[in-house]
Design a protein around this motif. Sequence first.
Motif, short mmCIF file in Angstrom:
data_model
loop_
_atom_site.label_atom_id
_atom_site.label_comp_id
_atom_site.label_asym_id
_atom_site.label_seq_id
_atom_site.Cartn_x
_atom_site.Cartn_y
_atom_site.Cartn_z
N LYS A 95 0.84 -1.21 0.00
CA LYS A 95 0.00 0.00 0.00
C LYS A 95 0.87 1.25 0.00
O LYS A 95 0.45 2.30 -0.47
CB LYS A 95 -0.89 0.05 1.25
CG LYS A 95 -2.02 -0.94 1.27
CD LYS A 95 -3.00 -0.64 2.38
CE LYS A 95 -2.35 -0.33 3.72
NZ LYS A 95 -3.31 -0.14 4.81
N ALA A 96 2.08 1.14 0.54
CA ALA A 96 2.98 2.30 0.67
C ALA A 96 3.87 2.40 -0.56
O ALA A 96 5.10 2.34 -0.49
CB ALA A 96 3.81 2.18 1.94
N SER A 139 -0.04 11.74 -2.24
CA SER A 139 -0.51 12.23 -0.95
C SER A 139 0.25 13.46 -0.50
O SER A 139 -0.33 14.40 0.06
CB SER A 139 -0.38 11.13 0.11
OG SER A 139 -1.27 10.07 -0.17
N ARG A 140 1.55 13.49 -0.75
CA ARG A 140 2.35 14.66 -0.39
C ARG A 140 1.94 15.86 -1.24
O ARG A 140 1.90 16.99 -0.75
CB ARG A 140 3.85 14.37 -0.53
CG ARG A 140 4.37 13.31 0.43
CD ARG A 140 4.27 13.73 1.88
NE ARG A 140 5.21 14.81 2.14
CZ ARG A 140 5.10 15.69 3.13
NH1 ARG A 140 4.09 15.63 3.96
NH2 ARG A 140 5.99 16.64 3.28
N LEU A 141 1.61 15.64 -2.50
CA LEU A 141 1.12 16.74 -3.35
C LEU A 141 -0.18 17.31 -2.79
O LEU A 141 -0.46 18.49 -2.96
CB LEU A 141 0.88 16.26 -4.78
CG LEU A 141 2.07 16.25 -5.71
CD1 LEU A 141 1.68 15.63 -7.05
CD2 LEU A 141 2.67 17.63 -5.91
N ARG A 188 -0.80 16.14 2.51
CA ARG A 188 -1.03 15.25 3.65
C ARG A 188 0.26 15.13 4.45
O ARG A 188 1.34 15.05 3.87
CB ARG A 188 -1.52 13.89 3.17
CG ARG A 188 -2.88 14.06 2.47
CD ARG A 188 -3.60 12.80 2.19
NE ARG A 188 -3.83 12.05 3.41
CZ ARG A 188 -3.89 10.72 3.44
NH1 ARG A 188 -3.75 10.01 2.34
NH2 ARG A 188 -4.11 10.10 4.57
N SER A 189 0.14 15.09 5.75
CA SER A 189 1.34 15.05 6.60
C SER A 189 1.94 13.65 6.64
O SER A 189 1.26 12.65 6.37
CB SER A 189 0.97 15.48 8.03
OG SER A 189 0.20 14.47 8.66
N GLU A 231 -2.15 5.88 8.33
CA GLU A 231 -2.96 5.22 7.30
C GLU A 231 -2.29 3.96 6.76
O GLU A 231 -2.94 2.94 6.54
CB GLU A 231 -3.21 6.19 6.14
CG GLU A 231 -3.99 5.59 5.00
CD GLU A 231 -4.18 6.56 3.85
OE1 GLU A 231 -4.01 6.13 2.70
OE2 GLU A 231 -4.48 7.74 4.12
N LEU A 232 -0.98 4.03 6.55
CA LEU A 232 -0.26 2.94 5.90
C LEU A 232 0.37 1.95 6.88
O LEU A 232 0.84 0.89 6.48
CB LEU A 232 0.81 3.50 4.97
CG LEU A 232 0.29 4.40 3.84
CD1 LEU A 232 1.45 5.08 3.13
CD2 LEU A 232 -0.55 3.59 2.86
#
Length: 93
Positions: free
Chosen positions: A42-43, A51-53, A56-57, A64-65
């Motif tokens: 998943k990671a 997610s970084r775009l 998200r922290s 989450e992961l």
Amino acid sequence: NDEITIESCRQSPSSNHAEIRQLLQSDPENIFQITHVRNSKKASFQAIALSRLEERSWQELSEELGVKVSTLSGFYQTCLDRFKPIFEKHLNS
């Protein structure tokens, strides 16, 4: 600094931001999705970078992961170094 490629786009949204998002999503060389943190499919680099775009922290992603923040951020930086030629090839064409 290689991280400027993705991280700086979060601070100054532009066409570059959209181009990077499109490149990550289309994954033209089929590598962003299959490159992932060991034992955590998943990671993937693709999931983390998108997610970084979205600003998200690291902590949010970690929860989450199920992967430590230090592992995620280290993996991400390693991938940016590794994939720099791919970003340059597709974003500078």
